[in-house]
Design an enzyme around this catalytic site. Structure first.
Site, PDB file in Angstrom:
ATOM      1  N   SER A  40       0.829  -1.216   0.000  1.00  0.00           N
ATOM      2  CA  SER A  40       0.000   0.000   0.000  1.00  0.00           C
ATOM      3  C   SER A  40       0.855   1.255   0.000  1.00  0.00           C
ATOM      4  O   SER A  40       1.720   1.431   0.856  1.00  0.00           O
ATOM      5  CB  SER A  40      -0.896   0.035   1.248  1.00  0.00           C
ATOM      6  OG  SER A  40      -1.751  -1.076   1.254  1.00  0.00           O
ATOM      7  N   HIS A  72      -3.620  -2.237  -4.096  1.00  0.00           N
ATOM      8  CA  HIS A  72      -2.613  -3.126  -4.681  1.00  0.00           C
ATOM      9  C   HIS A  72      -2.918  -3.252  -6.171  1.00  0.00           C
ATOM     10  O   HIS A  72      -4.083  -3.288  -6.560  1.00  0.00           O
ATOM     11  CB  HIS A  72      -2.638  -4.498  -4.001  1.00  0.00           C
ATOM     12  CG  HIS A  72      -2.163  -4.483  -2.578  1.00  0.00           C
ATOM     13  ND1 HIS A  72      -1.080  -5.211  -2.145  1.00  0.00           N
ATOM     14  CD2 HIS A  72      -2.617  -3.817  -1.499  1.00  0.00           C
ATOM     15  CE1 HIS A  72      -0.894  -4.989  -0.845  1.00  0.00           C
ATOM     16  NE2 HIS A  72      -1.822  -4.149  -0.421  1.00  0.00           N
ATOM     17  N   ARG A  93      -0.034  -9.203  -3.599  1.00  0.00           N
ATOM     18  CA  ARG A  93       0.426  -9.878  -2.385  1.00  0.00           C
ATOM     19  C   ARG A  93      -0.730 -10.687  -1.811  1.00  0.00           C
ATOM     20  O   ARG A  93      -1.859 -10.205  -1.766  1.00  0.00           O
ATOM     21  CB  ARG A  93       0.874  -8.794  -1.410  1.00  0.00           C
ATOM     22  CG  ARG A  93       1.229  -9.276  -0.035  1.00  0.00           C
ATOM     23  CD  ARG A  93       1.694  -8.105   0.837  1.00  0.00           C
ATOM     24  NE  ARG A  93       3.126  -8.127   1.058  1.00  0.00           N
ATOM     25  CZ  ARG A  93       3.880  -7.048   1.237  1.00  0.00           C
ATOM     26  NH1 ARG A  93       3.351  -5.851   1.176  1.00  0.00           N
ATOM     27  NH2 ARG A  93       5.176  -7.169   1.465  1.00  0.00           N
ATOM     28  N   THR A  94      -0.450 -11.894  -1.422  1.00  0.00           N
ATOM     29  CA  THR A  94      -1.455 -12.688  -0.706  1.00  0.00           C
ATOM     30  C   THR A  94      -1.191 -12.526   0.788  1.00  0.00           C
ATOM     31  O   THR A  94      -0.080 -12.747   1.251  1.00  0.00           O
ATOM     32  CB  THR A  94      -1.362 -14.171  -1.107  1.00  0.00           C
ATOM     33  OG1 THR A  94      -1.586 -14.271  -2.517  1.00  0.00           O
ATOM     34  CG2 THR A  94      -2.401 -15.004  -0.380  1.00  0.00           C
ATOM     35  N   HIS A  95      -2.201 -12.074   1.495  1.00  0.00           N
ATOM     36  CA  HIS A  95      -2.038 -11.868   2.941  1.00  0.00           C
ATOM     37  C   HIS A  95      -2.432 -13.115   3.718  1.00  0.00           C
ATOM     38  O   HIS A  95      -3.290 -13.889   3.285  1.00  0.00           O
ATOM     39  CB  HIS A  95      -2.893 -10.682   3.400  1.00  0.00           C
ATOM     40  CG  HIS A  95      -2.376  -9.353   2.937  1.00  0.00           C
ATOM     41  ND1 HIS A  95      -2.693  -8.836   1.695  1.00  0.00           N
ATOM     42  CD2 HIS A  95      -1.555  -8.449   3.527  1.00  0.00           C
ATOM     43  CE1 HIS A  95      -2.085  -7.663   1.552  1.00  0.00           C
ATOM     44  NE2 HIS A  95      -1.390  -7.401   2.644  1.00  0.00           N
ATOM     45  N   GLU A 194      -5.244  -3.755  15.406  1.00  0.00           N
ATOM     46  CA  GLU A 194      -5.028  -4.132  16.791  1.00  0.00           C
ATOM     47  C   GLU A 194      -5.961  -3.367  17.729  1.00  0.00           C
ATOM     48  O   GLU A 194      -6.424  -2.270  17.419  1.00  0.00           O
ATOM     49  CB  GLU A 194      -3.583  -3.812  17.226  1.00  0.00           C
ATOM     50  CG  GLU A 194      -2.519  -4.576  16.486  1.00  0.00           C
ATOM     51  CD  GLU A 194      -2.389  -4.162  15.032  1.00  0.00           C
ATOM     52  OE1 GLU A 194      -2.533  -2.959  14.719  1.00  0.00           O
ATOM     53  OE2 GLU A 194      -2.157  -5.045  14.195  1.00  0.00           O
ATOM     54  N   SER A 213       1.716  -8.142   7.058  1.00  0.00           N
ATOM     55  CA  SER A 213       2.430  -8.840   5.967  1.00  0.00           C
ATOM     56  C   SER A 213       3.907  -8.958   6.323  1.00  0.00           C
ATOM     57  O   SER A 213       4.278  -8.884   7.489  1.00  0.00           O
ATOM     58  CB  SER A 213       2.263  -8.053   4.656  1.00  0.00           C
ATOM     59  OG  SER A 213       2.918  -6.804   4.731  1.00  0.00           O
ATOM     60  N   ASN A 236      -0.638   5.335   9.211  1.00  0.00           N
ATOM     61  CA  ASN A 236      -1.469   5.708  10.365  1.00  0.00           C
ATOM     62  C   ASN A 236      -0.676   5.406  11.624  1.00  0.00           C
ATOM     63  O   ASN A 236       0.211   4.556  11.607  1.00  0.00           O
ATOM     64  CB  ASN A 236      -2.774   4.889  10.379  1.00  0.00           C
ATOM     65  CG  ASN A 236      -2.519   3.386  10.426  1.00  0.00           C
ATOM     66  OD1 ASN A 236      -2.233   2.752   9.404  1.00  0.00           O
ATOM     67  ND2 ASN A 236      -2.596   2.813  11.610  1.00  0.00           N
TER      68      ASN A 236
HETATM   69  I1  8IG Z   1      -1.758   0.419   6.304  1.00  0.00           I
HETATM   70  O1  8IG Z   1      -2.330  -0.022  12.198  1.00  0.00           O
HETATM   71  C1  8IG Z   1      -1.859  -0.513   8.047  1.00  0.00           C
HETATM   72  N1  8IG Z   1      -1.731  -1.830   8.105  1.00  0.00           N
HETATM   73  N2  8IG Z   1      -1.814  -4.551  11.859  1.00  0.00           N
HETATM   74  N3  8IG Z   1      -2.080  -2.261  12.036  1.00  0.00           N
HETATM   75  C2  8IG Z   1      -1.889  -3.374  11.273  1.00  0.00           C
HETATM   76  N4  8IG Z   1      -1.773  -3.341   9.969  1.00  0.00           N
HETATM   77  C3  8IG Z   1      -1.831  -2.124   9.387  1.00  0.00           C
HETATM   78  C4  8IG Z   1      -2.029  -0.953  10.098  1.00  0.00           C
HETATM   79  C5  8IG Z   1      -2.158  -1.016  11.498  1.00  0.00           C
HETATM   80  N5  8IG Z   1      -2.044   0.070   9.223  1.00  0.00           N
END
Ligand code: 8IG
Length: 273
Positions: A40, A72, A93-95, A194, A213, A236
């Site tokens: 991203s 993506h 990408r595969t998560h 989280e 990832s 973020n």
């Molecule tokens: I973009 O705050 C992104 N991916 N786990 N936590 C997790 N994955 C993320 C976050 C985040 N921001």
């Protein structure tokens, strides 16, 4: 539907070889030197790295599928760098949270290794635990904590992960931008973000970045003998560090805002690899 990599009797490395053969055939590039997974916010970097030789829908390659996430690109590109080296750009990408199993998560990395790549650049969008990383910072990954309770390695395969995120490659990145910060990436399973308590746990464990990832992919890259460079775009602040709720829209917007800056940065770093 069972993912093709999880069908009984399938060898994930033979499958990766098949995918690599298809890439060689469809791009007419026999050998790639470097591979980049663009997460991203990072996808524009491909345009600055070099000249696109071929672009193929990920769907056309064995074991790859269209990305589940907006942001993506969903293609695999072959790019010729000014140095003459060939870079494979993985925009799909595969998560782990997609529940196709860990083999599917690391298939792109294993395929990259089979195309000949000796360097694996893993990028992602992620949450920052350090409050100073609020404005779309790009951060070098110095190490990881894998909280997925999984591994891409099968059987008694005891792979060393010392210096997994190569200090040599981090040094090259800092030659481009000496102000780059480093941090420990914590991979959670997701797809939920989280809780603030989990972010505090990650912080107490020594984590600086939270994401969904990269860690599993880095392990597979090391297993395949590649040198790894990892970079996060902090789109973020992690839950609780940031006082407002997290949203995917915010993440996409922050990615867009930082796109030009980080793409240029990554292109300059790649020119040194
Ligand atoms: I973009 O705050 C992104 N991916 N786990 N936590 C997790 N994955 C993320 C976050 C985040 N921001």
């Amino acid at each position: 539907m069972v993912h093709p990599l999880n069908v009984e009797g399938v060898d994930p490395f033979e499958f990766a070889q098949r995918a690599a053969d298809q890439i060689a055939q469809k791009t007419s590039v026999e050998h790639h030197d470097i591979a980049l997974t663009l997460g991203s916010g990072w996808s524009k970097a491909a345009d600055l790295i070099g000249e696109t030789v071929a672009e193929i829908p990920a769907n056309d390659i064995a074991g790859f599928h269209k990305p589940a996430v907006a942001g993506h690109i969903g293609t695999i590109r072959s790019i010729k760098l000014p140095s003459g080296k060939h870079a494979l750009i993985i925009g799909a990408r595969t998560h782990f949270y997609e529940n196709h199993g860990v083999r599917a998560v690391v298939h792109s990395v294993r395929t990259a290794a089979k195309t000949g790549a000796k360097t694996m650049v893993l990028t992602n969008g992620a949450g920052g635990i350090r409050p100073e990383w609020d404005g779309g910072a790009a951060v070098l990954i110095s190490d990881h904590i894998n909280l997925t309770a999984s591994s891409p390695l099968e059987g008694a395969n005891f792979v060393d992960l010392t210096d997994l995120y190569s200090s040599r490659l981090r040094g090259l990145a800092k030659e481009v931008d000496a102000s780059l910060d480093e941090g420990v990436y914590v991979q959670f399973r997701g797809p939920h973000y989280e809780t603030p308590a989990e972010v505090q746990m990650a912080k107490k464990m020594g984590g600086d970045i939270v994401g969904m990832s990269t860690a599993l992919e880095a392990i597979a890259a090391r297993e395949s003998g590649m040198e790894v460079l990892g970079m996060s775009l902090i789109t973020n602040l992690a839950a609780g560090v940031q006082k407002t709720p997290l949203s995917h829209e915010e993440v996409i917007a922050a990615g867009k805002a930082a796109e030009a800056k980080i793409s240029k940065l990554l292109a300059e770093i790649v020119s040194k690899l």
